[in-house]
Structures are given as structure tokens and as C-alpha cells.
Design an enzyme around this catalytic site. Structure first.
Site, PDB file in Angstrom:
ATOM      1  N   ARG A 242       0.824  -1.225   0.000  1.00  0.00           N
ATOM      2  CA  ARG A 242       0.000   0.000   0.000  1.00  0.00           C
ATOM      3  C   ARG A 242       0.858   1.275   0.000  1.00  0.00           C
ATOM      4  NH1 ARG A 242      -4.504  -3.142   3.501  1.00  0.00           N
ATOM      5  NH2 ARG A 242      -5.748  -3.803   1.735  1.00  0.00           N
ATOM      6  N   TYR A 362      -8.016   1.147  -5.529  1.00  0.00           N
ATOM      7  CA  TYR A 362      -7.400  -0.196  -5.505  1.00  0.00           C
ATOM      8  C   TYR A 362      -6.460  -0.420  -4.314  1.00  0.00           C
ATOM      9  CZ  TYR A 362      -3.494   1.483  -8.629  1.00  0.00           C
ATOM     10  OH  TYR A 362      -2.448   2.124  -9.210  1.00  0.00           O
ATOM     11  N   GLU A 363      -6.117  -1.681  -4.156  1.00  0.00           N
ATOM     12  CA  GLU A 363      -5.374  -2.178  -2.979  1.00  0.00           C
ATOM     13  C   GLU A 363      -6.063  -1.795  -1.672  1.00  0.00           C
ATOM     14  OE1 GLU A 363      -1.115  -2.418  -2.986  1.00  0.00           O
ATOM     15  OE2 GLU A 363      -1.077  -2.334  -5.166  1.00  0.00           O
ATOM     16  N   GLY A 364      -7.382  -1.866  -1.695  1.00  0.00           N
ATOM     17  CA  GLY A 364      -8.197  -1.507  -0.528  1.00  0.00           C
ATOM     18  C   GLY A 364      -8.804  -0.141  -0.744  1.00  0.00           C
TER      19      GLY A 364
END
Ligand code: COS
Length: 385
Positions: A242, A362-364
Site C-alpha cells: 500500500r 485499488y489495494e483496498g
């Protein structure tokens, strides 16, 4: 602000900036328009050692960490948030092997990844499992010394271009998060094909594709960790990756800020350059403060990870949320400073706004990450009381 980078890091930043100015800037609009994957730039990144930064020395890397990866990603993203992504997305697909792979897997895959000969991708998301990563449907069933994979992954960055794909599949659907397992699946494995190439709003120079598994036989030795550890492999990977999204967002924000200040200096209205108006100065001051706050949080988090701090879920979420919200705000304001011209595709600024949006998703998503941050705060309060 001075972040007291060491000499190696300063040189790394200078090298990435040079490549950004000379190689990325002239072609960014063309790649964006045509939505093609930047293999010629991947070659330059590979020759510059950008894929080797976070890979241990014994497996062909230079054994540095997240901080140096973040510095390169930020710098490249100042010039194009899509072209830069092949580096951070390959890191996302490589971290599972670095963090949880065994020695054979590391020896087999890491040297090629370090050299940039092969790219990696990380496949968790499915049509019906995005934020709810504990409820994936892709199935892996053990048969002798193989696992048979069936299912579809969507929105996979580097999809179709990456040779090495980390696929999270469930080996025991009854167990939810404790029933997932992680596999290394090489491009070309029978039963593994690629579906739709996504036509995206931004980061158009990056590849985003479906991965389809139909009775795909994966050797059992390709499992990362043990059966049932896949969700943990994914979470630990995302804790490390992240900051890479934060760096991409920060670079996009910085790039837009650079263009906006330059434009504000040269654009004249009412007989003077518009940077002389206080309304604009206040906007620029806010943009600069937001960028610097995001950068300070990102660098502090990256240094924590490199120092070996175990639980970084909160900090890694914080830096991603801060930087991506900053990128959206700063790029929107940058378009505003350009006025009507900013809205036109003839000018480079609207692309920054389009590229920024994905970093909040994205990525959470930033909503999920705020939940992760809140959960951590509550855990700390409960521990203290
Ligand atoms: N590090 C270590 N362990 C972690 C962890 C982390 N960062 N996050 C969760 N865990 C552990 C939990 O402690 C829990 O362990 P126990 O079963 O021993 O209690 C287990 O993993 C399950 O966690 P949790 O109960 O929090 O699972 P949830 O189903 O509630 O989901 C979220 C957790 C929402 C945080 C997770 O699904 C997530 O991150 N979703 C977003 C996924 C994402 O980023 N998708 C983008 C695509 S990937 S590019």
C-alpha cells in the site's frame, strides 16, 4: 522538507527523475491515448535496477526495502502514473514470494524478477469479492501432487503481461479467511488464460485484465506457505504494497502541482500573472501542505516497515488514504488553476486527475482502509484499558 535521504537514495531519485523527464514525459500522452503497455520503458526500468530494489541480495536483488521502492515510484509517477505502475505492481506480485516463499521458490523466481526479465502480478480480486477478500470463490482442489484451480480473477494489474502470477484461491470454502491459499501460477500453464482487457478512465498505460482458470493444474510445490495461509499472505503483502500506491498517488499529486505552479506563473489575466492573486496563492499553499503531509506519513511508514516493525496495517492504510485523497484533491485543484484549458485533452493536466482516481480505490478502497485504521485504534484502546 528534508527527509535526510542517504547518498544512494538521492542518486536513485535523481536517476528516476532523469528517466521521467527524458523517457516518460515525451511519450506519456501517447501511451495514455492508445492504452498500450510500456514494454520499452519496462526495459529501461529493468536496466536501471528498479525491479531489484526490494529483493534480497542472495536472490539477485540489492536488498533494500520499501522506502527506496517508494522513492522510485513517486518520482516516476510525477511524469506518468500509468507507466510507473509496472514497477509497483510487480512489487505487489513479488512481495508474497519475498515475505512468505520458501528457499526453492525464491531461488526459482526472484532472480528473473530482480532483473526485470519477468514481471509479476497479484490476483486476489474477483467479480463478487472485492473488498470482502475473505469470500473469494476461485477454488483450488488437491489432486495428487497438484492443485486444480477453477475461477476468474478481475482487474489484475500487469494481467496478461506478467509471467508470474500470485493467485489466492480457496482450498476450504467453509473456513472463509482461514480457508484461502496462495499459489504461484506461471503464464503458459495449461488451463490459465486471459480475459477482457479493461478500457480504463486513467492509468491507461498499465495493463488491467481478467485471469481465467479452467481446470488449471498447478504443482503443489507452487503453494506459498501452507494450506489455509493465503489470506494472511495477502494481508501481509498489502501491508507492504500500500505504501507503493501512496507513492504513486503522491507522485501524481506532485506532478500536477509542478504543472499548476508553472502555469500560474505564466498565465496572465487582468494584466498580471495569475500567481499574484491571493485566491490562487492560498490554493497553492494548501496543495503544498497536503502533499508534504502525505509524503511525511509515507516515508515514516516505509521506514517502519524496513526497520522490521511487525504490525503496520494501520500506518500502511493511513499513508495510502492520505496520499490518494491528496492526489484527488490536488489534481482537481490543478485542473481548476488551468481553467478551461485544464479541461481540454490538449493540455497534460486532466490526465493527472484521471490517473489519481484509482489510487482511492485499488489495494483496498479508502473506506475499507479507514475501517482497518479504526479497528486498530479500538484494539489499542481496549489493550490500554
Ligand atoms: N496482518 C496480519 N493479520 C491480519 C491482517 C494484517 N494486515 N488483516 C487481517 N488479519 C487477520 C486478522 O487478525 C484475522 O485473524 P484471526 O482469524 O486469527 O482472528 C484474520 O486475518 C481475518 O481478518 P478479519 O477478521 O479482519 O477479516 P475480514 O473478513 O473482516 O476482512 C479486511 C478484513 C476487510 C481488512 C480485508 O478483507 C481487506 O483488506 N479487504 C480489502 C482487500 C483489498 O485490498 N482488495 C484490493 C485488491 S488486492 S490488489
Amino acid at each position: 522538507m528534508d527527509y535526510f535521504l542517504d547518498d544512494f537514495q538521492k542518486e536513485l531519485v535523481a536517476q528516476a527523475r532523469r528517466i521521467g523527464k527524458e523517457k516518460i514525459r515525451p511519450v506519456a500522452a501517447e501511451y495514455d491515448r492508445e492504452g498500450k503497455f510500456p514494454w520499452d520503458l519496462v526495459k529501461i526500468f529493468a536496466d536501471s535496477g528498479f525491479y531489484s530494489i526490494y529483493i534480497p541480495e542472495e536472490y539477485g536483488g540489492i536488498g533494500h526495502g520499501v522506502m527506496d521502492l517508494v522513492l522510485v515510484t513517486e518520482e516516476l509517477s510525477r511524469f506518468c502514473g500509468g507507466i510507473s505502475l509496472s514497477v509497483a505492481a510487480t512489487a505487489l506480485g513479488t512481495f508474497p514470494i519475498v515475505i512468505s516463499g520458501n528457499d526453492e521458490q525464491k531461488k526459482k523466481y526472484l532472480p528473473d524478477l530482480a532483473e526485470g526479465k519477468r514481471l509479476a502480478a497479484f490476483a486476489l480480486t474477483e467479480p463478487a469479492a472485492g473488498s470482502d477478500a475473505g469470500h473469494i470463490a476461485t477454488r483450488a482442489v488437491k489432486k495428487g501432487d497438484k492443485y486444480i484451480l477453477n475461477g476468474t480473477k478481475v482487474f489484475i494489474t500487469n494481467g496478461g503481461e506478467a509471467d508470474i502470477n500470485i493467485v489466492i484461491a480457496t482450498t476450504d470454502p467453509e473456513k472463509g479467511t482461514r480457508g484461502a491459499s496462495a499459489f504461484i501460477v506461471e503464464k503458459g500453464t495449461p488451463g490459465f488464460t486471459f480475459g477482457k482487457e479493461e478500457d480504463k478512465m486513467g492509468i491507461r498505460a498499465s495493463a488491467t485484465r481478467e485471469l481465467i482458470f479452467e481446470d488449471c493444474e498447478v504443482p503443489a510445490e507452487n503453494m506459498i506457505g501452507r494450506e489455509g495461509e493465503g489470506f494472511m499472505v495477502a494481508m501481509k503483502t498489502l501491508d507492504r504494497s500500500r505504501p507503493g500506491v501512496a507513492a504513486q498517488a503522491l507522485g501524481i499529486a506532485q506532478g500536477a502541482f509542478d504543472l499548476a505552479t508553472e502555469y500560474a506563473k505564466t498565465r496572465e489575466q487582468f494584466g498580471q500573472s495569475i500567481i499574484k492573486f491571493q485566491a490562487l496563492q492560498f490554493m497553492l499553499a494548501d496543495m503544498a501542505m497536503q502533499i508534504e503531509s502525505a509524503r511525511a506519513t509515507l516515508y515514516a511508514t516505509s521506514r517502519m516497515i524496513d526497520a522490521g516493525v511487525k504490525d503496520v496495517a494501520k500506518e500502511s492504510s493511513m499513508c495510502k488514504v492520505l496520499a490518494s485523497d491528496t492526489a484527488m484533491k490536488v489534481t482537481t485543484d490543478a485542473v481548476q488553476i488551468f481553467g478551461g484549458y485544464g479541461y481540454m485533452r490538449d493540455y497534460p493536466i486532466e490526465k493527472f486527475m484521471r490517473d489519481a482516481k484509482i489510487t482511492q480505490i485499488y489495494e483496498g478502497t479508502n473506506q475499507i482502509l479507514r475501517m482497518v485504521i479504526a479497528r486498530s485504534i479500538i484494539k489499542d484502546i481496549n489493550k490500554a484499558s
